[in-house]
Design an enzyme around this catalytic site. Sequence first.
Site, short mmCIF file in Angstrom:
data_model
loop_
_atom_site.label_atom_id
_atom_site.label_comp_id
_atom_site.label_asym_id
_atom_site.label_seq_id
_atom_site.Cartn_x
_atom_site.Cartn_y
_atom_site.Cartn_z
N CYS A 1 -0.81 -1.87 2.36
CA CYS A 1 -0.14 -1.48 3.33
C CYS A 1 1.66 -1.06 2.86
O CYS A 1 2.11 -1.45 2.07
CB CYS A 1 -0.09 -2.19 4.40
SG CYS A 1 -2.24 -2.04 4.69
N ARG B 1 1.71 3.84 0.09
CA ARG B 1 0.60 2.99 0.35
C ARG B 1 -0.57 2.60 0.88
O ARG B 1 -1.37 2.06 1.33
CB ARG B 1 1.83 1.39 0.40
CG ARG B 1 2.64 1.64 -0.75
CD ARG B 1 3.64 0.33 -0.14
NE ARG B 1 3.22 -0.63 -0.81
CZ ARG B 1 2.70 -1.25 -1.33
NH1 ARG B 1 3.60 -0.76 -2.81
NH2 ARG B 1 2.26 -2.61 -2.30
N TRP C 1 -3.23 1.28 5.77
CA TRP C 1 -4.81 1.46 4.50
C TRP C 1 -5.85 0.35 5.11
O TRP C 1 -5.61 -0.59 4.91
CB TRP C 1 -4.81 1.25 3.22
CG TRP C 1 -5.52 2.15 2.67
CD1 TRP C 1 -5.81 3.85 2.76
CD2 TRP C 1 -6.32 1.94 0.96
NE1 TRP C 1 -7.33 3.61 1.96
CE2 TRP C 1 -7.31 2.63 0.57
CE3 TRP C 1 -6.68 0.04 1.38
CZ2 TRP C 1 -8.38 2.34 0.18
CZ3 TRP C 1 -7.38 0.13 0.07
CH2 TRP C 1 -8.08 0.46 -0.54
N ASN D 1 0.14 -7.48 4.94
CA ASN D 1 -0.91 -6.83 3.90
C ASN D 1 -1.20 -7.82 3.47
O ASN D 1 -0.75 -8.74 2.47
CB ASN D 1 0.86 -5.97 3.94
CG ASN D 1 -0.08 -5.73 1.54
OD1 ASN D 1 -1.15 -4.91 1.86
ND2 ASN D 1 0.76 -4.96 0.59
N GLY D 2 -2.44 -7.41 3.12
CA GLY D 2 -3.12 -8.19 2.25
C GLY D 2 -4.43 -8.82 3.15
O GLY D 2 -5.19 -8.17 4.26
N GLU E 1 -9.96 10.87 -17.44
CA GLU E 1 -8.78 10.89 -17.22
C GLU E 1 -9.07 12.32 -16.31
O GLU E 1 -8.84 12.35 -15.22
CB GLU E 1 -8.30 10.63 -17.68
CG GLU E 1 -6.63 10.96 -16.80
CD GLU E 1 -6.30 9.81 -15.87
OE1 GLU E 1 -7.30 9.23 -15.67
OE2 GLU E 1 -6.20 10.48 -14.91
N LYS F 1 -9.46 12.87 -12.36
CA LYS F 1 -7.77 13.58 -11.65
C LYS F 1 -8.27 15.02 -10.52
O LYS F 1 -8.05 14.58 -9.47
CB LYS F 1 -6.96 14.43 -12.25
CG LYS F 1 -6.16 13.91 -13.45
CD LYS F 1 -4.87 13.03 -12.42
CE LYS F 1 -4.56 11.40 -11.59
NZ LYS F 1 -5.24 10.17 -12.27
N GLU G 1 -9.94 13.07 -7.30
CA GLU G 1 -9.00 12.36 -6.69
C GLU G 1 -8.48 13.14 -5.58
O GLU G 1 -7.92 12.75 -4.61
CB GLU G 1 -8.87 11.10 -6.83
CG GLU G 1 -7.42 11.83 -8.08
CD GLU G 1 -7.17 9.87 -8.55
OE1 GLU G 1 -6.55 9.24 -7.42
OE2 GLU G 1 -6.76 10.16 -9.17
N HIS H 1 -28.00 14.51 -23.56
CA HIS H 1 -29.33 13.36 -23.22
C HIS H 1 -29.17 13.05 -21.88
O HIS H 1 -29.30 12.22 -21.56
CB HIS H 1 -29.07 12.07 -24.16
CG HIS H 1 -28.46 11.96 -25.26
ND1 HIS H 1 -30.02 12.34 -26.33
CD2 HIS H 1 -27.35 12.72 -25.98
CE1 HIS H 1 -29.47 12.19 -27.18
NE2 HIS H 1 -28.04 12.52 -27.20
N LYS I 1 -2.22 4.17 -3.10
CA LYS I 1 -1.40 3.69 -4.61
C LYS I 1 -2.06 2.94 -5.17
O LYS I 1 -1.92 2.86 -5.69
CB LYS I 1 0.12 4.46 -4.16
CG LYS I 1 1.26 3.82 -5.55
CD LYS I 1 0.20 5.45 -6.31
CE LYS I 1 0.82 5.55 -7.48
NZ LYS I 1 0.15 6.52 -8.48
C1 AGP Z 1 -5.45 6.82 -10.85
O1 AGP Z 1 -4.64 8.10 -10.55
C2 AGP Z 1 -5.33 6.47 -9.10
N1 AGP Z 1 -4.61 6.70 -8.06
C3 AGP Z 1 -6.50 4.82 -9.43
O2 AGP Z 1 -7.45 4.73 -10.41
C4 AGP Z 1 -5.78 3.99 -10.36
O3 AGP Z 1 -5.15 4.09 -11.59
C5 AGP Z 1 -6.04 2.22 -9.85
O4 AGP Z 1 -5.94 2.07 -9.26
C6 AGP Z 1 -5.25 1.31 -10.78
O5 AGP Z 1 -4.10 0.90 -10.52
P1 AGP Z 1 -2.59 0.46 -11.10
O6 AGP Z 1 -2.28 0.93 -12.50
O7 AGP Z 1 -1.50 0.31 -10.07
O8 AGP Z 1 -3.61 -1.24 -11.18
#
Ligand code: AGP
Length: 611
Positions: free
Chosen positions: A2, A27, A77, A103-104, A484, A488, A491, A507, A606
């Site tokens: 958050c 965030r 969040w 936050n937490g 990766e 991308k 998400e 397989h 994020k």
């Molecule tokens: C990556 O595009 C995502 N937002 C997510 O997988 C991110 O890499 C993951 O949450 C790890 O975050 P960090 O690198 O801040 O630890």
Amino acid sequence: MCGIVGYTGKRAAMPVLISGLKKLEYRGYDSAGIAVTSDDGILIRKQSGKVAGLAEIVEQEDGMLAEAHTGIAHTRWATHGPPTTLNAHPHEGNEGRVVLVHNGIIENHNDLRNRFKAQGHTFKSDTDSEVLAHLVESHYQGDLLEAVTAALKEVEGTYGITCMAKDEPGVLVVARSGSPIVIGLGDDETIVASDASAIITYTRQAIYLDDNDIARIEGSKVDIRSLDKGAVSRTPSEIDWSPGAAEKGGYEHYMLKEIFEQPEAISNTIRGRIDLNRGTAILSGLNLSPRELVAIQRLLIVGCGTSMNAGLIGEYAVEDFAAIPAEVEQAAEFRYRNPIVGSRDMVLAISQSGETADTLAAVREAVEKGSLVAALVNVVGSTIARETSRGIYLHAGPEISVASTKAFTSQVSTLLMIALKFARAHRLSREQGIKIAKEIERIPELVEAVLKTNDQISEVAAHYAHYNNAFFIGRGYMYPVALEGALKLKEISYIHAEGYHAAELKHGPIALLEESMPVIALLNEGPGQEKTLSNVAECKARSAPVLGVITEGDEEARAACDHVIEIPSCPQYSSVVPAAVALQLLSYHIARIRGCAIDQPRNLAKSVTVE
Ligand code: AGP
């Protein structure tokens, strides 16, 4: 996960709070709220939805909301309770004498809630944060710092909080354990926030609180103590971001800005760390002599999401260059499976934010197990950075878009340098080291070359934007790139994409191939390319559309695919970066064509600071 902002000082608080929330919205953005105090008491405004909706309300108000000089604000969040207005922060105590943003996760919130209900308290929300407000108020006898201190000693869980009291207008009390709090030091004013992006407009002098720190702030007076050690002193550090760095810089989305920042970001990551004379990398943050390096028998890499995918490339490079065992583990898995690590191992934690709860927990477990622990982090002063005695900052600048791009390629570039350093402490010769060092230095120009094809990639994306599924396939160093690329696309475009080892397709997954199942194949030059070409032929034989990432000028690979994206010729270990950038642009354009919320995809945040 958050965003928190607090302000006290010479300015009207509300504009500072709202602009700070806008900077922190990446965030978390399902609800937002603001509270101010003055001699007239506490005023709260909050609602579900994004910060813009809250701003519309509060910016029309005059009176106390416009005149108050002390306030707190929050963009959420959701972790406990749906994103409703009642669950939005700030939350107040039972009698409305204390208000806070959090936050937490307060893990013992149910016990506390039941205790207070038995005492006749009423709760307005489903949140653990409101329980914390009741707890602080239950200890309040006129001194907010003392009340927060007493309350936090009863708390189990994580928090980054900013509190105010009706009877102490002008005073903020902030505290952290597990969720970041940064204090920006101004002239006759202080601004606190979850990270520096909300602070740099006002000041570059910042104090990053440590876990168990608590601070009382009034105007520019900041008194910090530790919950368990009493008064402590924290040295301010300089925030080195330029004011524009955290803005969009004229791009439509932060993600596109950050994709195009990669040549500069990677250059900043590499700068001063390549020694072409000795053919090695200079990574003083690892604080390891060649003798200590050569004593390390295994490298374990932990991370989540994109950082874990970067770690996989690091695994390949360390074993390829240095011939020492390396392996990658999802951070939560590492933390909970009682890992077999010891003094001859090094655990490397990778995290852009430096706040990911699973990765932080893995770091703490690795420390408990007696292994060397180092971190690869982008955010200066973040928790993981401060809990590891060895580490390397990416220097990639703020990454605002939820989808990680420049952090990924900076992580990979750094991992190649780490692999080079390990290798030169083992059997790699100076000449071989110089060759690799030169290839690493070339990475920014490889990325520039791909960025120049942005328009072509956008055209290719138009052929793939309507699908709802996709496979990404690769071999060797390209296998993590396939993972990766799939992440991308998933998400930001909400297309169900899966990354697979090219050899694995036959397989089972090949059963899914048909004309509505496109395959994005990493077909650039390197070991196994001819086998992947065969896999592509198997895909075409089942009517699957194929988009190939190929080495420029490779006419055989071009002929095998329906569409191609070309990347420059280079060794496979460095080609992972231009290939990844090509897939970043592909995903970006597909998501743009599909009209998706690219910088703030649904359900994501994020930094995931909960386990
Ligand atoms: C990556 O595009 C995502 N937002 C997510 O997988 C991110 O890499 C993951 O949450 C790890 O975050 P960090 O690198 O801040 O630890």
